[in-house]
Design a protein around this motif. Structure first.
Motif, short mmCIF file in Angstrom:
data_model
loop_
_atom_site.label_atom_id
_atom_site.label_comp_id
_atom_site.label_asym_id
_atom_site.label_seq_id
_atom_site.Cartn_x
_atom_site.Cartn_y
_atom_site.Cartn_z
N ARG A 368 0.92 -1.07 -0.21
CA ARG A 368 0.13 -0.01 0.02
C ARG A 368 0.89 1.10 0.06
NH1 ARG A 368 -5.50 -1.18 1.35
NH2 ARG A 368 -5.82 -3.35 2.29
N SER A 369 0.53 2.24 -0.64
CA SER A 369 1.13 3.45 -0.64
C SER A 369 0.97 4.34 0.61
CB SER A 369 0.63 4.44 -1.82
OG SER A 369 -0.78 4.66 -1.78
N ARG A 375 -0.89 -0.53 -4.12
CA ARG A 375 0.04 -0.27 -5.17
C ARG A 375 -0.24 -1.17 -6.39
NH1 ARG A 375 6.03 -0.31 -2.23
NH2 ARG A 375 6.34 0.48 -4.51
N SER A 379 5.09 -1.24 -9.75
CA SER A 379 5.81 -0.26 -8.57
C SER A 379 6.49 -1.24 -7.54
CB SER A 379 4.83 0.87 -7.99
OG SER A 379 3.84 0.03 -7.34
N GLU A 383 10.49 -1.49 -7.20
CA GLU A 383 11.05 -1.22 -5.80
C GLU A 383 12.07 -2.40 -5.31
OE1 GLU A 383 10.25 -0.41 -0.92
OE2 GLU A 383 8.70 -0.25 -2.64
#
Length: 632
Positions: A368-369, A375, A379, A383
């Protein structure tokens, strides 16, 4: 403090500051005369907040805790002016002590100040293998020259509190160093130091547990067992509690000869034990020096909480599953539980403990952002690629190939739903994936599932005491019990309540417990700074479908405060029992309702809404204008 050492040499012409012992400032290794007591209090207060503004009010409170004189501010200016002159290195340079809009700031570099250096070394040790961690922590501990801010400086209550915080940091670092040494098979080297600290901190379980393991690892099993018995009697006498489940399990392992924290099996066999293999903290298997990785691997993990309390059985089970070499035995593990249950904390502790099992790296990635939204798959993979230095991880196929070929442990934290993580799960190979989620993620298979239960009462009180002080809990154990029960066994809630009480030192535990008796106000009280239990619950609630949220609200309003059966659920939901079964089981899958641990028919089962979830749901219905009727 154990093993004081000589101060490190400074570069010619530089200043060195020390608070890890008597307050001292050196220029060219010559101690400076720091002036009268009040001036030294000002210096110590500025150093305690080095490189950060200290308000005039805070300095005044430190120097004159009772009632400052009418000339107090003028006197402060005189003390600061004297310190500027004392610390001046070059008239052309900016003064060490400057005034900003927020107060006075004392500028120091890390290599000039023992406290900053100590903090840096302790941070550097986090997530390291036992050998590196032990070396860094030993270097940090060797900076100490005795009790911090010793002698007359502690007449200032503000500095006395700061000294107490520093001593706690020293104690935590010493525990971490001792555990790292135990992981290397160095039990005899830490026994005596641990004994001395246990005598000064008899109720600190982590310290006593390390001492028990060190004694056993030194071939002194009878003494190790006696340590546990003494602690159990002390807890019962002082707090009316029992040792945590983790320590009790360690005791049983030592009793049966199954504990493997570097215990020597034959006389004089310490070196042989290291060669054959030892273990680290919490009774978890380790590796011999020959088996440890020689090249650094990416370790991107949050810090391991020093005061992690409870969930010992779950931690041991989790570690055993993750380290199992059988193909498929623990490729994917799910930790599930409601918001604030301690899932991420438990996952991170396991990852720290399993450093020597995953030679190719350990990392934690949130799904989660920062605003709580899921997310994208791209992404997340990007990461991981950045953190591991592997530009080739360009999609799910490359990700799975990487997991197959490398002995890595990846924590995918706060999984919102199955489809967000399904492409990231390995088909086979050497890698392991550890998921944390509030829901059960029933659409994933094969997955080894571990439910994180609420803390027991004794464990919750132990956590609270570590935050507010054992003396406050001993003074009103009944109030402490009321507080942790109002928190519903949630580690997050107990921690937030403890942090709030640590700030509100003037508030008696009994008064805070009284505040928590009002169901409508509990979540408002469980807030400390920017940490809010209500916000955590809200994030989970907003992730529910509208239908699940509506059904959970109806159950919260229409059932009592304890477990409920299917007939009560049907009445609260306004439907027949056949439909109620489907609703309740959907809420179990969403992580909003807990179910029995063993097999039982749906009609005989007793379900439960976690206490704080129930309070939040009732409050939400009330805010939306939906009547909340008392059940029955």
């Amino acid at each position: 403090m154990p093993r004081p050492s000589a101060r490190p040499a400074a570069s010619p012409g530089t200043l060195r500051f020390s608070v890890l012992g008597p307050l001292a400032v050196y220029r060219n290794d010559q101690a400076l005369a720091l002036g009268p007591l009040k001036q030294r209090v000002v210096l110590a207060t500025l150093l305690a907040s080095a490189n950060r503004p200290v308000s005039v009010d805070a300095l005044t409170d430190a120097v004159w805790p009772d009632e400052p004189p009418r000339t107090g501010r003028k006197n402060l200016q005189v003390y600061v002016s004297s310190l500027r002159a004392l610390l001046a290195e070059d008239e052309r340079e900016r003064p060490r002590v400057t005034h900003t809009g927020g107060g006075y700031v004392l500028r120091v570099a890390e290599d000039e100040f023992d406290l900053l250096r100590f903090r840096s070394l302790v941070r550097a040790a986090e997530g390291q293998e036992p050998g590196s961690a032990a070396r860094l922590l030993r270097e940090a501990l060797d900076l100490w020259q005795g009790p911090p801010l010793a002698d007359d400086l502690r007449r200032s209550p503000r500095l006395a509190e700061e000294a107490e915080r520093l001593e706690l940091r020293h104690l935590t670092a010493y525990e971490s160093w001792a555990e790292a040494e135990l992981g290397l098979g160095g039990a005899p080297a830490v026994v005596e130091g641990l004994r001395d600290l246990v005598e000064r901190h008899p109720l600190r379980e982590r310290l006593r547990c390390a001492w028990m393991c060190a004694l056993n690892g030194s071939g002194r099993q009878a003494e190790a067992l006696a340590v546990y018995d003494d602690y159990r009697q002390l807890l019962a006498r002082e707090l009316g509690l029992e040792p945590s489940g983790a320590m009790a399990a360690r005791y049983r392992a030592i009793l049966t000869g199954d504990d493997r924290t570097g215990a020597t099996k034959t006389t004089g066999a310490d070196a042989s034990a290291r060669k054959a293999g030892t273990t680290g903290v919490a009774g978890l298997p380790g590796r011999s020096a020959a088996d440890r990785p020689h090249r650094p691997a990416p370790v991107v993990l949050p810090p391991d909480l020093a005061d992690l309390t409870g969930h010992g059985e779950e931690l041991r089970h989790l570690v055993n599953v993750l380290e199992d070499e059988d193909e498929g035995a623990g490729r994917v593990v799910l930790l599930s539980g409601p918001a604030g249950a301690g899932k991420t904390t438990l996952a991170v502790r396991a990852a720290h403990l399993l450093g020597d099992r995953f030679a190719d790296g350990r990392l934690c990635v949130s799904l989660r952002s920062a605003d709580g939204r899921p997310r994208s798959l791209e992404s997340v993979i990007a990461e991981v690629a950045e953190r591991t230095g592997r530009a080739g991880l360009s999609g799910p196929g490359a990700w799975r190939e990487w997991l197959t070929d490398h002995r890595v442990l990846v924590i995918l934290d706060d999984v919102p739903e199955e489809r967000a993580v399904r492409p990231l799960l390995p088909y086979g190979g050497r890698g392991r994936v550890l998921l944390t989620a509030r829901g059960q993620l029933g659409g994933l298979a094969p997955v080894h599932r571990v439910t994180v239960p609420p803390l027991g009462t004794a464990e919750a009180v132990q956590l609270l005491a570590g935050l507010v002080g054992h003396s406050r809990v001993r003074a009103d154990r009944e109030a402490a019990l009321r507080i942790v029960r109002a928190c519903g066994g949630s580690p997050l809630a107990v921690r937030v309540g403890g942090m709030r009480l640590a700030v509100l030192r003037h508030v008696p535990l009994r008064e805070f417990a009284d505040r928590l008796t009002d169901p409508a106000g509990v979540l408002d009280e469980l807030t400390s700074g920017d940490v809010s239990v209500r916000r955590w619950l809200a994030d989970g609630w907003e992730a529910l479908s509208a239908e699940c949220g509506r059904d959970a609200g109806r159950l919260a309003a229409g059932t009592g405060d304890g477990p409920f059966g299917l007939s009560e659920a049907a009445e609260a939901l306004g439907c027949d029992e056949r439909h109620a079964v489907r609703v309740v089981e959907a809420l179990i899958d969403a992580g909003m309702v807990t179910s029995p641990g063993g097999e039982v028919t749906a009609h005989a089962a007793q379900y439960e809404l976690p206490h704080l979830v129930r309070l939040y749901a009732r409050g939400t219905r009330h805010a939306q204008g939906t009547p909340v009727l008392a059940p029955g």
